[in-house]
Write a protein that holds these residues in place. Structure first.
Motif, short mmCIF file in Angstrom:
data_model
loop_
_atom_site.label_atom_id
_atom_site.label_comp_id
_atom_site.label_asym_id
_atom_site.label_seq_id
_atom_site.Cartn_x
_atom_site.Cartn_y
_atom_site.Cartn_z
N TYR A 147 -64.95 -37.06 -21.22
CA TYR A 147 -65.68 -35.80 -21.02
C TYR A 147 -64.94 -34.62 -21.64
O TYR A 147 -65.54 -33.79 -22.34
CB TYR A 147 -65.90 -35.55 -19.53
N ILE A 148 -63.65 -34.53 -21.40
CA ILE A 148 -62.87 -33.43 -21.97
C ILE A 148 -62.92 -33.46 -23.49
O ILE A 148 -63.15 -32.43 -24.15
CB ILE A 148 -61.41 -33.47 -21.47
N ASN A 149 -62.73 -34.64 -24.08
CA ASN A 149 -62.76 -34.76 -25.54
C ASN A 149 -64.12 -34.36 -26.11
O ASN A 149 -64.19 -33.67 -27.13
CB ASN A 149 -62.42 -36.20 -25.95
N TYR A 150 -65.17 -34.80 -25.43
CA TYR A 150 -66.51 -34.45 -25.90
C TYR A 150 -66.77 -32.95 -25.77
O TYR A 150 -67.33 -32.32 -26.68
CB TYR A 150 -67.57 -35.23 -25.12
N THR A 151 -66.35 -32.36 -24.67
CA THR A 151 -66.54 -30.93 -24.47
C THR A 151 -65.85 -30.11 -25.56
O THR A 151 -66.42 -29.16 -26.10
CB THR A 151 -66.03 -30.50 -23.08
N ILE A 152 -64.63 -30.48 -25.89
CA ILE A 152 -63.91 -29.76 -26.94
C ILE A 152 -64.62 -29.93 -28.28
O ILE A 152 -64.72 -28.98 -29.07
CB ILE A 152 -62.45 -30.25 -27.03
N ALA A 153 -65.17 -31.12 -28.55
CA ALA A 153 -65.92 -31.34 -29.78
C ALA A 153 -67.16 -30.45 -29.83
O ALA A 153 -67.52 -29.92 -30.90
CB ALA A 153 -66.33 -32.81 -29.90
N VAL A 154 -67.82 -30.27 -28.69
CA VAL A 154 -69.00 -29.41 -28.64
C VAL A 154 -68.60 -27.95 -28.86
O VAL A 154 -69.29 -27.20 -29.58
CB VAL A 154 -69.74 -29.59 -27.30
N PHE A 155 -67.49 -27.52 -28.27
CA PHE A 155 -66.99 -26.18 -28.54
C PHE A 155 -66.72 -25.99 -30.03
O PHE A 155 -67.07 -24.96 -30.62
CB PHE A 155 -65.73 -25.90 -27.72
N ASP A 156 -66.08 -26.98 -30.66
CA ASP A 156 -65.81 -26.91 -32.10
C ASP A 156 -67.11 -26.73 -32.88
O ASP A 156 -67.17 -25.92 -33.82
CB ASP A 156 -65.11 -28.19 -32.58
#
Length: 322
Positions: free
Chosen positions: A204-213
């Motif tokens: 979840y954290i990795n995906y969230t950061i990817a979405v922010f990017d």
């Protein structure tokens, strides 16, 4: 020497402007406060502890947060007073801004305008009572599922009603499907599978950061700057355990945390929302007039890992009712 100082000054100005242009800010908003995402069978102690964890993280990092409340989950035989105390714990925190999320989280596109208006009015009763004497007002409303209306007529009708009630209809720019990850996370917790729970939280954290990017890129492409983002998450078991990590990761990316009111002052939020329909996607897409361009933007957004998504579909097919 004068020429040297001139060039140094010029370089400083250029550096300052470049730094300022890349300033990254985000307002954190959390829906379904304080108990909507949990099963009715969840022990009250578990609910209280999860809310307390999130509040502690907010306090520790001094993060302003706007919460959107569903008051129906405050009413439960033998627990109502304790549940209202939990909401009061949120509202007494100076970092928290309250918002109305309707009484029972219905989807506006599935009901008539009059019934949904009743949901808005009924959803503010306890909150307004708790806010008396605090100096705070209930200014913000967010549609459940971010479904603002099935068409332009029903959308306009409800927006007019909100204005009459002195509510600000609240947008968002970034969300990362935490409800999807939370379903699997809660399932792992129920089985006491800590290894699986950690893997889901990390994903979840990795995906969230990817979405922010991704939305940083969209912001730069469309507005030539980093606009203040509004992140939509939920008060749930997943965030109770990993909101600290999320905050720290956003700090590493250079984000500062601002309140919702400050974010909404940016001119980007004064744009027209061209979308009318049942889908609850980012306002970056709604500000796009051309439906085909909007579709291309939607298709380019990162998707949750397929393994997670498939497991989520399986989980909701086999999940017991609340």
């Amino acid at each position: 020497m004068i020429l040297k100082r001139y060039f140094l000054s010029l370089l400083f100005i250029l550096f300052y402007k470049a730094s300022f242009a890349q300033l990254k800010q985000v307002a954190i908003t959390l829906d379904d406060a304080p108990f909507t995402t949990w099963s009715d069978r969840t022990p009250l102690k578990t609910l209280e502890e999860a809310n307390t964890k999130i509040l502690r993280a907010i306090d520790r990092y001094t993060v302003p947060v706007c919460i959107f409340i569903n008051e129906n989950t405050l009413i439960k035989e033998g627990e109502t007073d304790a549940r209202i105390r939990t909401l009061k714990q949120w509202l007494s925190n100076p970092l928290i801004t309250p918002g109305n999320h309707s009484y029972s989280h219905p989807n506006y596109v599935n009901m008539n305008a009059s019934a949904f208006q009743d949901e808005i009015i009924k959803g503010e009763v306890i909150t307004k009572k708790l806010l008396q004497g605090t100096g705070q007002s209930l200014l913000y409303f967010r549609f459940p599922f971010n479904a603002l209306g099935s068409d332009s007529i029903t959308k306009a009708a409800m927006q007019n009603f909100l204005k009459e009630k002195n509510y600000i209809s609240t947008p968002f720019t970034i969300e990362s499907s935490d409800y999807l990850f939370n379903t699997l996370y809660q399932q792992a917790l129920d089985k006491n599978d800590k290894t699986r729970a950690k893997a889901i939280a990390d994903s979840y954290i990795n995906y969230t950061i990817a979405v922010f990017d991704y939305f940083e890129t969209i912001s730069q492409e469309q507005y030539k700057r980093q606009v203040p983002q509004i992140f939509l998450g939920h008060i749930n078991a997943l965030h109770a355990d990993c909101i600290t990590t999320l905050i720290e990761q956003l700090q590493k990316k250079g984000y500062t945390f601002i309140d919702l009111t400050t974010a909404l002052k940016d001119n980007v939020y004064k744009q027209h929302d061209y979308y009318a329909g049942p889908y609850g996607f980012s306002w970056f897409y709604r500000w796009e007039y051309d439906p085909q361009k909007r579709k291309k933007l939607l298709q380019s957004q990162p998707e949750p890992p397929d393994e997670i998504y498939q497991q989520y579909l399986k989980a909701i097919r086999t999940a017991p009712t609340k």
